[in-house]
Design a protein around this motif. Structure first.
Motif, PDB file in Angstrom:
ATOM      1  N   UNK A 183       3.536  -7.614  -2.741  1.00 42.45           N
ATOM      2  CA  UNK A 183       3.212  -7.223  -1.387  1.00 42.45           C
ATOM      3  C   UNK A 183       3.511  -5.640  -1.249  1.00 42.45           C
ATOM      4  N   UNK A 184       4.395  -5.025  -2.070  1.00 45.22           N
ATOM      5  CA  UNK A 184       4.737  -3.583  -1.635  1.00 45.22           C
ATOM      6  C   UNK A 184       3.673  -2.908  -2.577  1.00 45.22           C
ATOM      7  N   UNK A 185       3.356  -3.235  -3.938  1.00 39.73           N
ATOM      8  CA  UNK A 185       2.837  -2.549  -4.770  1.00 39.73           C
ATOM      9  C   UNK A 185       1.163  -2.793  -4.609  1.00 39.73           C
ATOM     10  N   UNK A 186       0.794  -3.838  -4.282  1.00 44.53           N
ATOM     11  CA  UNK A 186      -0.782  -3.899  -4.288  1.00 44.53           C
ATOM     12  C   UNK A 186      -1.204  -3.735  -2.645  1.00 44.53           C
ATOM     13  N   UNK A 187      -0.245  -4.421  -1.879  1.00 45.03           N
ATOM     14  CA  UNK A 187      -0.890  -4.513  -0.603  1.00 45.03           C
ATOM     15  C   UNK A 187      -0.316  -3.351   0.349  1.00 45.03           C
ATOM     16  N   UNK A 188       0.665  -2.753  -0.152  1.00 46.60           N
ATOM     17  CA  UNK A 188       0.927  -1.409   0.482  1.00 46.60           C
ATOM     18  C   UNK A 188       2.023  -1.650   1.627  1.00 46.60           C
ATOM     19  N   UNK A 189       2.492  -2.689   1.851  1.00 43.23           N
ATOM     20  CA  UNK A 189       3.786  -2.848   2.795  1.00 43.23           C
ATOM     21  C   UNK A 189       4.771  -1.804   2.440  1.00 43.23           C
ATOM     22  N   UNK A 190       5.406  -1.486   3.311  1.00 42.05           N
ATOM     23  CA  UNK A 190       6.553  -0.451   3.249  1.00 42.05           C
ATOM     24  C   UNK A 190       7.983  -1.006   2.608  1.00 42.05           C
ATOM     25  N   UNK A 191       8.140  -2.288   2.602  1.00 40.10           N
ATOM     26  CA  UNK A 191       9.265  -3.217   1.958  1.00 40.10           C
ATOM     27  C   UNK A 191       8.709  -4.505   1.933  1.00 40.10           C
TER      28      UNK A 191
END
Ligand code: NDP
Length: 336
Positions: A183-191
């Protein structure tokens, strides 16, 4: 023609006995109908609701009937103008290999534009759910914090990515480290916070230092509870799904907390609004336009969890209700 029917209504979590695999003749299309061969079958949490006879927004599947579901199919034979063998269509033919359908029940897909399976995920019902739930109900504003549960899944993954596009801080909640890393690494969410971790509440607080302005609720249960406590004044809560509660057979024990919850709604001036995507098909054209662009520009990423063979659908569906899927859950029923 193999098909999977509802054998019995589940009490709590469905089991393999909930379903039955049957064989029958391939149907013959009538006037203005097409014969369809299923390529992709979408498995979605709403199907749990259709297995129950309890009153809801949609009719239940009857015992012995084919399980419902969205599909991408190939036209095998056509008595309908404008459709010919080899065409790919979006349909609602359910858990079976072949079906006939009328013109109004199918929508032709452009096979060159995007991978056809996307019509069941990011470019289809789950994507539209994320789009209308976040933009029309959540009304996110630049700089706000948007939290979404089931963040690695079909709907949640899109919610957080659109939130980022709109200039928000996107915080996901998902089960386990692998999903959170994705979720953070690929999708680019902040956390992204793992709700199964013992210090979940503390970590959620740390991930939302300015509180929560939009909580997009995909799961209900304890996760929703934790988020409600962090809502800011005038926060919005699009209530999309309650997957943590779909297999409940009774209310949880404990004190009645409705007064506390409604007190929060009042004093923090919250907007809590449920929605069903089928009321919002009129937003499809805008959605397609925006989502098509974001996909082409690489601003929206997606992940599919593909199960091979119709006979695997029951087990895969039970896994969906337990978080075993990782991405949009699809069954490849036949060759594309
Ligand atoms: P997902 O692809 O997100 O798959 C479901 C996920 O839910 C699982 O992978 C699991 O992820 C999570 N989950 C399962 N059980 C629990 C639990 N007890 N507590 C917390 N999380 C749990 O599914 P969708 O994206 O297709 O659907 C997400 C939600 O949106 C569902 O509730 C669905 O019913 C709802 N929905 C509503 C629509 C509407 O019109 N209102 C339309 C479409 C979907 P994890 O491993 O992270 O726990």
């Amino acid at each position: 023609n193999r098909r999977i029917v509802l054998a019995e209504r589940p009490q709590g979590m469905p089991t393999p006995e909930t379903f039955r695999l049957e064989e029958g003749p391939v149907p013959t299309p009538g006037p203005d109908q097409v014969l369809l061969r299923t390529v992709w079958l979408s498995l979605d949490p709403y199907m749990r609701g259709r297995m129950s006879a309890a009153k809801s927004y949609a009719q239940p599947v009857e015992i012995g009937d084919v399980m419902v579901g969205g599909t991408v199919c190939e036209v095998v034979q056509s008595n309908a103008e404008g459709f010919g063998p080899g065409d790919l269509v979006l349909a609602q033919t359910g858990w079976q290999e072949y079906a006939v359908a009328g013109l109004k029940a199918v929508q032709k897909l452009d096979p060159g534009a995007f991978p056809p399976s996307l019509a069941l995920g990011t470019l289809g019902m789950p994507g539209l759910t994320a789009y209308v739930g976040l933009l029309d109900i959540g009304e996110p504003r630049n700089g706000e914090t948007v939290v979404v549960s089931a963040a690695a899944g079909a709907v949640g993954s899109v919610v957080g990515q659109i939130a980022r596009i709109k200039g928000c801080r996107a915080v996901g909640i998902a089960g386990g480290k692998d999903k959170c890393d994705y979720v953070t690494g690929t999708l680019g969410f902040d956390a992204c916070v793992d709700y199964k971790a013992p210090d979940f509440m503390q970590r959620l607080k740390e991930a939302c230092p300015g509180g929560i302005d939009v909580y997009f609720d995909n799961v209900g249960g304890d996760v929703a509870d934790a988020c409600m406590a962090l809502l800011n004044n005038f926060a919005r809560v699009p209530v999309c799904g309650r997957i943590a509660n779909y297999n409940d057979t009774e209310l949880p024990p404990g004190p009645n907390r409705v007064p506390q919850l409604m007190g929060l709604v009042l004093t923090r001036r919250l907007k809590v609004q449920g929605f069903i995507v089928s009321d919002r098909w009129h937003r499809m054209a805008d959605f397609h336009h925006d989502m098509g662009g974001w996909l082409r520009d690489g601003r929206i990423k997606y992940r599919e969890d593909v199960v091979e063979g119709l006979e695997k659908a029951p087990e895969a569906f039970i896994g969906l209700l337990q978080g075993r899927n990782f991405g949009k859950l699809l069954v490849r029923v036949g060759p594309d």
